[in-house]
Write a protein that holds these residues in place. Structure first.
Motif, PDB file in Angstrom:
ATOM      1  N   SER A  73     -89.153  23.759  71.752  1.00 17.73           N
ATOM      2  CA  SER A  73     -87.893  24.504  71.581  1.00 17.73           C
ATOM      3  C   SER A  73     -88.038  25.946  72.041  1.00 17.73           C
ATOM      4  O   SER A  73     -87.127  26.493  72.662  1.00 17.73           O
ATOM      5  N   ASP A 205     -81.906  20.168  73.850  1.00 13.98           N
ATOM      6  CA  ASP A 205     -83.044  20.155  72.933  1.00 13.98           C
ATOM      7  C   ASP A 205     -82.822  19.072  71.880  1.00 13.98           C
ATOM      8  O   ASP A 205     -82.070  19.263  70.937  1.00 13.98           O
ATOM      9  N   GLU A 206     -83.477  17.946  72.046  1.00 14.42           N
ATOM     10  CA  GLU A 206     -83.333  16.794  71.147  1.00 14.42           C
ATOM     11  C   GLU A 206     -81.859  16.538  70.834  1.00 14.42           C
ATOM     12  O   GLU A 206     -81.469  16.568  69.653  1.00 14.42           O
TER      13      GLU A 206
END
Ligand SMILES: Nc1ncnc2c1ncn2[C@@H]1O[C@H](COP(=O)(O)OP(=O)(O)OP(=O)(O)O)[C@@H](O)[C@H]1O
Ligand SMILES: [Mg+2]
Length: 349
Positions: A73, A205-206
């Motif tokens: 991240s 991000d995810e």
């Protein structure tokens, strides 16, 4: 699947790329070169991301994988220079958008870049949406921030965007507030917002971790569809190697702040070289025997400030030998479309 940009990466010595010799001639690209980021832990500044080099090109999907706490991240957010207000600082390296350093840009230029050229889709849609404004006003705000449109034009664009992400009754949805939508619907709204100003790159991000499995699949299909249709460069941050196989052209594996292996998905899946990559791949549910517990990698990722001086993975590695106590270069072993930070590639684990 062979990676055009990654092939350049692997044909030439890393130091050429990092010194900028080749970068001056590269086409449109979002590039991290040798980027190190520090954070503050118990009053001390320590690196949490170390000398990361990645390149994202239009039309390509790059997967960034690794366990929790590896720095995925931080790396993804750095691509928009986010995170700095939370105490994250660049210790060295650079981030360039089409050759121009993000660190040479004014706040105003950065505002144009964020959303206009590079958009981000976060893991938890509820935290990225403001609960007190309607969906319509939030989408229109993004549109009008980046595009020269009046209220009516922005409203029409919001309708088109929501239809593009597969939503129905969009006039109705524009009037609703985030908490009246399901998680999957909210994530669609965020994807629509990310597309609002026609960016060239998306950092996701995810993006599906917070969603049910069946919804995850639909959101992933939607993202991939938009990526192809709009020729986007997409960075997909994920824990899930299965998803990388499905979605990505290229993959970079991150461990304790470093990229330990990268290359084309076809090459890495056929010939995973780093023991960490192999271990992650062995933990995929789709390769484990039915009824058996999923294998796990024993031990833990060392946090920033506790990295060993040699190979960061050595403590957990089945191949660790004395020479692993010395620092290992990012390109300790390489071949076409493939580079890895390991001194013992080829040894049976
Ligand atoms: N602002 C910050 N201040 C101090 N430490 C931080 C900060 N942001 C991240 N860290 C630490 O840096 C490391 C990497 O964090 P990061 O969030 O990038 O990991 P990640 O790979 O995204 O993990 P996950 O898969 O759980 O999302 C972690 O040890 C985290 O605790
Ligand atoms: Mg993360």
């Amino acid at each position: 699947m062979a990676g055009d940009h990654l092939s350049a990466y692997h044909y030439f010595p890393l130091k050429w790329l990092e010194s900028g010799v080749l970068m001056r001639h590269t086409a449109a690209m979002l590039e991290l070169s040798n980027l190190s980021l520090s954070v503050s832990i118990q009053g001390e500044r320590v690196d949490a991301v170390s000398a990361v080099s990645l390149r994202l090109a239009p039309g390509r999907v790059l997967g960034l994988v690794g366990e929790s706490g590896c720095g995925k991240s931080l790396t993804a957010q750095a691509m928009l220079r986010l995170g700095e207000h939370q105490g994250v600082e660049k210790s060295s390296g650079d981030i360039r958008l089409d050759g121009k350093s993000l660190f040479d840009m004014s706040e105003e230029q950065l505002r144009t870049v964020r959303g206009g050229h590079i958009a981000m889709i976060f893991q938890e849609p509820m935290t990225a949406l403001n609960p007190v404004f309607s969906i319509g006003s939030q989408i229109c705000e993004v549109i009008r921030l980046h595009l020269d449109m009046n209220k009516q034009q922005a409203h029409q664009r919001a309708i088109d965007l929501l239809q593009d992400v597969g939503m129905q009754d969009v006039e109705q949805i524009l009037k609703q507030y985030p908490d009246s939508l399901s998680g999957g619907m909210r994530q669609r709204v965020l994807i629509a917002m990310a597309m609002a100003a026609d960016p060239d790159y998306i950092i996701a991000d995810e993006p599906t971790t917070a969603l049910d499995v069946s919804v995850q699949k639909r959101i992933i299909a939607l993202l991939l569809n938009l990526q192809k249709k709009r020729n986007l460069g997409l960075l997909l941050v994920t824990h899930d190697f299965g998803l990388v196989a499905e979605m990505c052209d290229d993959v970079a594996v991150m461990y304790a702040g470093q990229i330990v292996e990268s290359g084309s998905v076809a090459e890495i899946f056929d010939h995973p070289a780093h023991p960490y990559t192999r271990a992650l791949m062995a933990c995929r549910p789709e390769v484990s025997s039915p009824g058996k517990a999923l294998p796990v990698i024993s031990g833990q990722v060392p946090p920033p400030g506790r990295w060993p001086s040699g190979c960061h993975f050595a403590k957990r590695c089945p191949l660790a030998a004395d020479d692993c106590n010395n620092p290992v270069a990012a390109d300790a072993w390489s071949r076409e479309n493939h580079v890895t930070r390991c001194l013992h590639v080829g040894e049976p684990s």
